[in-house]
Write an enzyme that holds these catalytic residues in place. Structure first.
Site, PDB file in Angstrom:
ATOM      1  N   THR A   1      59.108 -32.475  -9.031  1.00  0.00           N
ATOM      2  CA  THR A   1      57.722 -32.895  -8.996  1.00  0.00           C
ATOM      3  C   THR A   1      56.951 -31.767  -9.646  1.00  0.00           C
ATOM      4  O   THR A   1      57.516 -30.715  -9.940  1.00  0.00           O
ATOM      5  CB  THR A   1      57.183 -33.164  -7.571  1.00  0.00           C
ATOM      6  OG1 THR A   1      56.093 -34.060  -7.664  1.00  0.00           O
ATOM      7  CG2 THR A   1      56.763 -31.922  -6.852  1.00  0.00           C
TER       8      THR A   1
ATOM      9  N   LYS B   1      51.004 -36.972  -3.836  1.00  0.00           N
ATOM     10  CA  LYS B   1      51.519 -35.696  -3.341  1.00  0.00           C
ATOM     11  C   LYS B   1      50.414 -34.669  -3.167  1.00  0.00           C
ATOM     12  O   LYS B   1      50.685 -33.518  -2.871  1.00  0.00           O
ATOM     13  CB  LYS B   1      52.575 -35.174  -4.300  1.00  0.00           C
ATOM     14  CG  LYS B   1      53.736 -36.135  -4.492  1.00  0.00           C
ATOM     15  CD  LYS B   1      54.638 -35.663  -5.592  1.00  0.00           C
ATOM     16  CE  LYS B   1      55.559 -36.768  -6.049  1.00  0.00           C
ATOM     17  NZ  LYS B   1      56.280 -36.382  -7.259  1.00  0.00           N
TER      18      LYS B   1
ATOM     19  N   GLY C   1      48.860 -29.808  -1.821  1.00  0.00           N
ATOM     20  CA  GLY C   1      49.848 -30.498  -2.642  1.00  0.00           C
ATOM     21  C   GLY C   1      51.230 -30.016  -2.248  1.00  0.00           C
ATOM     22  O   GLY C   1      51.405 -28.844  -1.903  1.00  0.00           O
TER      23      GLY C   1
ATOM     24  N   SER D   1      59.511 -28.723 -10.217  1.00  0.00           N
ATOM     25  CA  SER D   1      60.355 -28.576 -11.406  1.00  0.00           C
ATOM     26  C   SER D   1      59.557 -28.400 -12.689  1.00  0.00           C
ATOM     27  O   SER D   1      60.021 -27.746 -13.619  1.00  0.00           O
ATOM     28  CB  SER D   1      61.286 -29.782 -11.542  1.00  0.00           C
ATOM     29  OG  SER D   1      60.530 -30.975 -11.639  1.00  0.00           O
TER      30      SER D   1
ATOM     31  N   THR E   1      58.904 -35.189 -13.746  1.00  0.00           N
ATOM     32  CA  THR E   1      57.451 -35.224 -13.641  1.00  0.00           C
ATOM     33  C   THR E   1      56.926 -36.348 -14.514  1.00  0.00           C
ATOM     34  O   THR E   1      57.327 -36.464 -15.669  1.00  0.00           O
ATOM     35  CB  THR E   1      56.850 -33.875 -14.104  1.00  0.00           C
ATOM     36  OG1 THR E   1      57.368 -32.836 -13.280  1.00  0.00           O
ATOM     37  CG2 THR E   1      55.337 -33.875 -14.023  1.00  0.00           C
TER      38      THR E   1
END
Length: 180
Positions: free
Chosen positions: A10, A42, A54, A133, A171
């Protein structure tokens, strides 16, 4: 061979100038090599809307931490730093919490902090934080845009997240953005 699917990826990005802060997160949920969902939220508002949070990592772990952080905010009258310190202390020392695999970025009008289960509580020098990531790509893009473009904070966050989503397979560009 017992192959256990790994929950990965994410990107959460926080950019700040003075008392203005934007936290952005992508919406992709991946399970092993499959995209399970594209529009997850998120990034959330906590503490009567005065705190942004987040999360990245395992969804159940992240939700457990978010719930605990919100309880700490309530306990410490929305004092972001105190709530963060207490959560990180508990996270690092509690046997069950130590196993949680997630990270949080939390921010209010005056502070932006990264929290992790290894005891990290980091406030950036330049107002940029990113996890997940795609965090490295998003933070590099945000820093470059802040230095060399004349964009507002929200546009900076959106463009930096788009750049991250173009290079990180975990993502996407379906963003949730909150700002104070």
């Amino acid at each position: 061979m017992n192959h256990r699917p790994k929950v990965v990826g994410t990107t959460i990005l926080s950019v700040r100038k003075g008392e203005k802060v934007v936290v952005a997160g992508d919406g992709q949920v991946s399970f092993d090599n499959t995209i399970m969902k594209g529009g997850a939220r998120k990034v959330r508002r906590l503490g009567d809307g005065k705190v942004l949070a987040g999360f990245a990592g395992g969804a159940a772990d992240a939700f457990a931490l978010l719930t605990r952080f919100e309880a700490k905010l309530s306990e410490y009258q929305s004092q972001l730093e105190r709530a963060a310190v207490e959560l990180v202390r508990e996270w690092r020392t509690d046997r069950a919490l130590r196993r949680l695999e997630a990270m949080l970025i939390v921010a209010d009008a005056s502070r932006s902090l990264l929290l992790s289960g290894t005891g990290d509580l980091i406030e950036p020098d330049d107002g940029v934080l990113a996890i997940g990531s795609g965090g490295t790509a998003a933070s590099a893009a945000a820093r470059a845009l802040l230095r060399h473009a004349e964009l507002g904070l929200r546009d900076t966050a959106v463009e930096a997240m788009r750049i991250a989503s173009a290079s990180d397979i975990y993502t996407n560009d379906q963003l949730t953005i909150e700002e104070i």
